[in-house]
Design a protein around this motif. Structure first.
Motif, PDB file in Angstrom:
ATOM      1  N   LYS A 219       0.774  -1.003  -0.324  1.00 48.07           N
ATOM      2  CA  LYS A 219       0.031   0.445   0.134  1.00 48.07           C
ATOM      3  C   LYS A 219       0.967   1.547   0.283  1.00 48.07           C
ATOM      4  CE  LYS A 219      -0.349   0.233   5.511  1.00 48.07           C
ATOM      5  NZ  LYS A 219       0.392   1.353   5.297  1.00 48.07           N
ATOM      6  N   ASP A 220       2.158   1.230   0.405  1.00 47.53           N
ATOM      7  CA  ASP A 220       3.084   1.902   0.571  1.00 47.53           C
ATOM      8  C   ASP A 220       3.798   2.340  -0.902  1.00 47.53           C
ATOM      9  OD1 ASP A 220       1.961   2.461   2.866  1.00 47.53           O
ATOM     10  OD2 ASP A 220       3.923   2.346   3.781  1.00 47.53           O
ATOM     11  N   VAL A 221       3.833   1.344  -1.630  1.00 46.29           N
ATOM     12  CA  VAL A 221       4.167   1.550  -3.046  1.00 46.29           C
ATOM     13  C   VAL A 221       3.691   2.552  -4.052  1.00 46.29           C
ATOM     14  CG1 VAL A 221       6.478   0.367  -5.198  1.00 46.29           C
ATOM     15  CG2 VAL A 221       6.214  -0.144  -2.055  1.00 46.29           C
ATOM     16  N   TRP A 222       4.313   3.197  -5.031  1.00 53.27           N
ATOM     17  CA  TRP A 222       3.740   3.971  -6.075  1.00 53.27           C
ATOM     18  C   TRP A 222       5.080   4.184  -6.982  1.00 53.27           C
ATOM     19  CZ3 TRP A 222      -1.122   5.795  -7.390  1.00 53.27           C
ATOM     20  CH2 TRP A 222      -1.410   6.180  -8.567  1.00 53.27           C
ATOM     21  N   PHE A 223       4.529   3.846  -8.091  1.00 53.10           N
ATOM     22  CA  PHE A 223       5.515   3.783  -9.382  1.00 53.10           C
ATOM     23  C   PHE A 223       5.627   4.877  -9.701  1.00 53.10           C
ATOM     24  CE2 PHE A 223       4.650  -1.348  -8.230  1.00 53.10           C
ATOM     25  CZ  PHE A 223       6.719  -1.427  -7.771  1.00 53.10           C
ATOM     26  N   GLN A 224       6.093   5.141 -10.599  1.00 54.63           N
ATOM     27  CA  GLN A 224       6.418   6.995 -11.344  1.00 54.63           C
ATOM     28  C   GLN A 224       7.512   6.137 -12.252  1.00 54.63           C
ATOM     29  OE1 GLN A 224       6.718   9.418  -8.594  1.00 54.63           O
ATOM     30  NE2 GLN A 224       8.752   9.632  -7.993  1.00 54.63           N
ATOM     31  N   ASN A 225       7.314   7.470 -13.009  1.00 52.00           N
ATOM     32  CA  ASN A 225       8.643   7.382 -14.540  1.00 52.00           C
ATOM     33  C   ASN A 225       8.801   6.063 -14.821  1.00 52.00           C
ATOM     34  OD1 ASN A 225       8.530  10.501 -13.995  1.00 52.00           O
ATOM     35  ND2 ASN A 225       9.709   9.988 -12.246  1.00 52.00           N
ATOM     36  N   VAL A 226       7.646   4.861 -15.498  1.00 58.41           N
ATOM     37  CA  VAL A 226       7.789   3.327 -15.424  1.00 58.41           C
ATOM     38  C   VAL A 226       8.164   3.734 -17.064  1.00 58.41           C
ATOM     39  CG1 VAL A 226       7.579   1.093 -15.167  1.00 58.41           C
ATOM     40  CG2 VAL A 226       7.188   2.179 -13.403  1.00 58.41           C
ATOM     41  N   PRO A 227       9.134   3.384 -17.699  1.00 61.30           N
ATOM     42  CA  PRO A 227       9.011   2.895 -19.139  1.00 61.30           C
ATOM     43  C   PRO A 227       8.246   1.746 -19.601  1.00 61.30           C
ATOM     44  CG  PRO A 227      11.234   2.755 -18.752  1.00 61.30           C
ATOM     45  CD  PRO A 227      10.296   2.740 -17.626  1.00 61.30           C
ATOM     46  N   ASP A 228       6.984   2.923 -20.498  1.00 59.94           N
ATOM     47  CA  ASP A 228       6.103   1.839 -20.779  1.00 59.94           C
ATOM     48  C   ASP A 228       5.946   1.131 -22.187  1.00 59.94           C
ATOM     49  OD1 ASP A 228       3.163   0.528 -21.970  1.00 59.94           O
ATOM     50  OD2 ASP A 228       2.578   2.549 -22.621  1.00 59.94           O
ATOM     51  N   PRO A 229       6.185  -0.692 -22.106  1.00 60.52           N
ATOM     52  CA  PRO A 229       6.790  -1.673 -23.335  1.00 60.52           C
ATOM     53  C   PRO A 229       6.160  -1.259 -24.291  1.00 60.52           C
ATOM     54  CG  PRO A 229       6.338  -3.036 -21.236  1.00 60.52           C
ATOM     55  CD  PRO A 229       6.331  -1.195 -20.701  1.00 60.52           C
ATOM     56  N   LYS A 230       4.853  -1.433 -24.338  1.00 62.61           N
ATOM     57  CA  LYS A 230       3.482  -0.931 -25.382  1.00 62.61           C
ATOM     58  C   LYS A 230       3.408   0.175 -26.027  1.00 62.61           C
ATOM     59  CE  LYS A 230       0.854  -5.176 -23.376  1.00 62.61           C
ATOM     60  NZ  LYS A 230      -0.591  -4.733 -22.587  1.00 62.61           N
ATOM     61  N   ASN A 231       4.651   1.474 -25.515  1.00 63.49           N
ATOM     62  CA  ASN A 231       4.067   2.402 -25.795  1.00 63.49           C
ATOM     63  C   ASN A 231       5.760   3.220 -25.974  1.00 63.49           C
ATOM     64  OD1 ASN A 231       1.413   2.821 -26.766  1.00 63.49           O
ATOM     65  ND2 ASN A 231       0.759   2.559 -24.683  1.00 63.49           N
ATOM     66  N   PRO A 232       6.729   3.615 -26.457  1.00 65.58           N
ATOM     67  CA  PRO A 232       8.239   3.238 -26.847  1.00 65.58           C
ATOM     68  C   PRO A 232       7.521   5.264 -26.237  1.00 65.58           C
ATOM     69  CG  PRO A 232       7.555   1.671 -27.672  1.00 65.58           C
ATOM     70  CD  PRO A 232       6.877   2.289 -27.261  1.00 65.58           C
ATOM     71  N   GLY A 233       8.577   5.990 -25.226  1.00 67.17           N
ATOM     72  CA  GLY A 233       8.215   6.936 -25.302  1.00 67.17           C
ATOM     73  C   GLY A 233       7.755   7.194 -23.916  1.00 67.17           C
ATOM     74  N   GLN A 234       6.817   6.797 -24.115  1.00 68.62           N
ATOM     75  CA  GLN A 234       5.694   7.202 -22.685  1.00 68.62           C
ATOM     76  C   GLN A 234       5.923   6.578 -21.322  1.00 68.62           C
ATOM     77  OE1 GLN A 234       2.968   8.869 -23.451  1.00 68.62           O
ATOM     78  NE2 GLN A 234       3.467   8.855 -25.199  1.00 68.62           N
ATOM     79  N   THR A 235       5.884   6.751 -20.704  1.00 73.39           N
ATOM     80  CA  THR A 235       5.569   6.607 -19.006  1.00 73.39           C
ATOM     81  C   THR A 235       5.161   5.865 -18.325  1.00 73.39           C
ATOM     82  OG1 THR A 235       6.185   8.654 -17.676  1.00 73.39           O
ATOM     83  CG2 THR A 235       7.531   7.514 -18.687  1.00 73.39           C
ATOM     84  N   LEU A 236       4.211   5.125 -17.524  1.00 73.61           N
ATOM     85  CA  LEU A 236       2.838   4.279 -16.317  1.00 73.61           C
ATOM     86  C   LEU A 236       3.514   5.316 -14.889  1.00 73.61           C
ATOM     87  CD1 LEU A 236       3.431   1.119 -17.273  1.00 73.61           C
ATOM     88  CD2 LEU A 236       1.664   2.912 -18.638  1.00 73.61           C
ATOM     89  N   GLN A 237       2.483   5.296 -14.701  1.00 73.93           N
ATOM     90  CA  GLN A 237       2.492   5.409 -13.333  1.00 73.93           C
ATOM     91  C   GLN A 237       1.376   4.567 -12.633  1.00 73.93           C
ATOM     92  OE1 GLN A 237       1.351   9.758 -11.740  1.00 73.93           O
ATOM     93  NE2 GLN A 237       0.132  10.030 -12.732  1.00 73.93           N
ATOM     94  N   GLY A 238       0.768   4.513 -11.372  1.00 72.40           N
ATOM     95  CA  GLY A 238       0.171   3.917 -10.480  1.00 72.40           C
ATOM     96  C   GLY A 238       0.736   3.141  -8.849  1.00 72.40           C
ATOM     97  N   PRO A 239      -0.074   2.676  -8.302  1.00 71.11           N
ATOM     98  CA  PRO A 239       0.242   1.762  -7.206  1.00 71.11           C
ATOM     99  C   PRO A 239       0.528   0.101  -7.360  1.00 71.11           C
ATOM    100  CG  PRO A 239      -1.844   1.798  -7.752  1.00 71.11           C
ATOM    101  CD  PRO A 239      -0.916   2.420  -8.841  1.00 71.11           C
ATOM    102  N   HIS A 240       1.472   0.033  -6.614  1.00 70.53           N
ATOM    103  CA  HIS A 240       2.232  -2.528  -6.644  1.00 70.53           C
ATOM    104  C   HIS A 240       0.957  -2.410  -6.850  1.00 70.53           C
ATOM    105  CE1 HIS A 240       3.283  -5.805  -5.365  1.00 70.53           C
ATOM    106  NE2 HIS A 240       4.769  -5.018  -5.003  1.00 70.53           N
ATOM    107  N   SER A 241       0.603  -3.009  -7.383  1.00 67.27           N
ATOM    108  CA  SER A 241      -0.543  -3.908  -8.164  1.00 67.27           C
ATOM    109  C   SER A 241      -1.498  -4.886  -6.336  1.00 67.27           C
ATOM    110  CB  SER A 241      -0.531  -5.316  -9.539  1.00 67.27           C
ATOM    111  OG  SER A 241       0.438  -5.897  -9.275  1.00 67.27           O
ATOM    112  N   THR A 242      -2.370  -4.758  -6.192  1.00 64.46           N
ATOM    113  CA  THR A 242      -2.636  -5.203  -5.434  1.00 64.46           C
ATOM    114  C   THR A 242      -4.587  -6.468  -5.987  1.00 64.46           C
ATOM    115  OG1 THR A 242      -4.632  -3.928  -5.270  1.00 64.46           O
ATOM    116  CG2 THR A 242      -2.279  -3.553  -3.430  1.00 64.46           C
TER     117      THR A 242
END
Length: 128
Positions: A50-73
């Motif tokens: 619940k305390d882990v938030w990912f940001q600036n993660v390269p999107d492997p499906k959309n080069p040049g784009q990034t992903l953000q979101g919480p640790h999956s639950t």
């Protein structure tokens, strides 16, 4: 790795009851053992999901784009958040740890990963 060694390396996950992000994933127990980590050290290298938030993660499906979101639950996320951020981030972390040749090198990789891809950076990592 002998079964007893594998059980020792993963016993901390069972004890913690899950719900924790593993900075050295349990799926890499053999690598952790090879680098000299103890089960107790791995247990200290966790953060509640619940305390882990990912940001600036390269999107492997959309080069040049990034992903953000919480640790999956496993639950649905609000608009603008992506469970794919968690999956992609874990893939990056595993790749970095797989390249480690020393315990110190693995710790540096974990800290750098946290700084680059998580909110809170290395301060969000457990004590080690």
């Amino acid at each position: 790795m002998p079964l007893a060694a594998a059980q020792s390396m993963t016993s901390w996950l069972v004890i913690s009851g899950g719900g924790a992000h593993e900075w050295f994933p349990v799926s890499m127990a053999a690598k952790a053992k090879e680098l000299g980590f103890s089960a107790q050290e791995l247990k200290g290298m966790t953060t509640p999901t619940k305390d882990v938030w990912f940001q600036n993660v390269p999107d492997p499906k959309n080069p040049g784009q990034t992903l953000q979101g919480p640790h999956s639950t496993g639950t649905a996320l609000p608009a603008g958040q992506s469970g794919r951020a968690s999956s992609a981030a874990h893939d990056i972390l595993i790749g970095k740890l797989d390249a480690a040749t020393t315990k110190r090198g693995a710790l540096v990789r974990i800290k750098n990963f946290a700084d680059r891809y998580t909110r809170g950076g290395r301060s969000s990592i457990g004590k080690f």
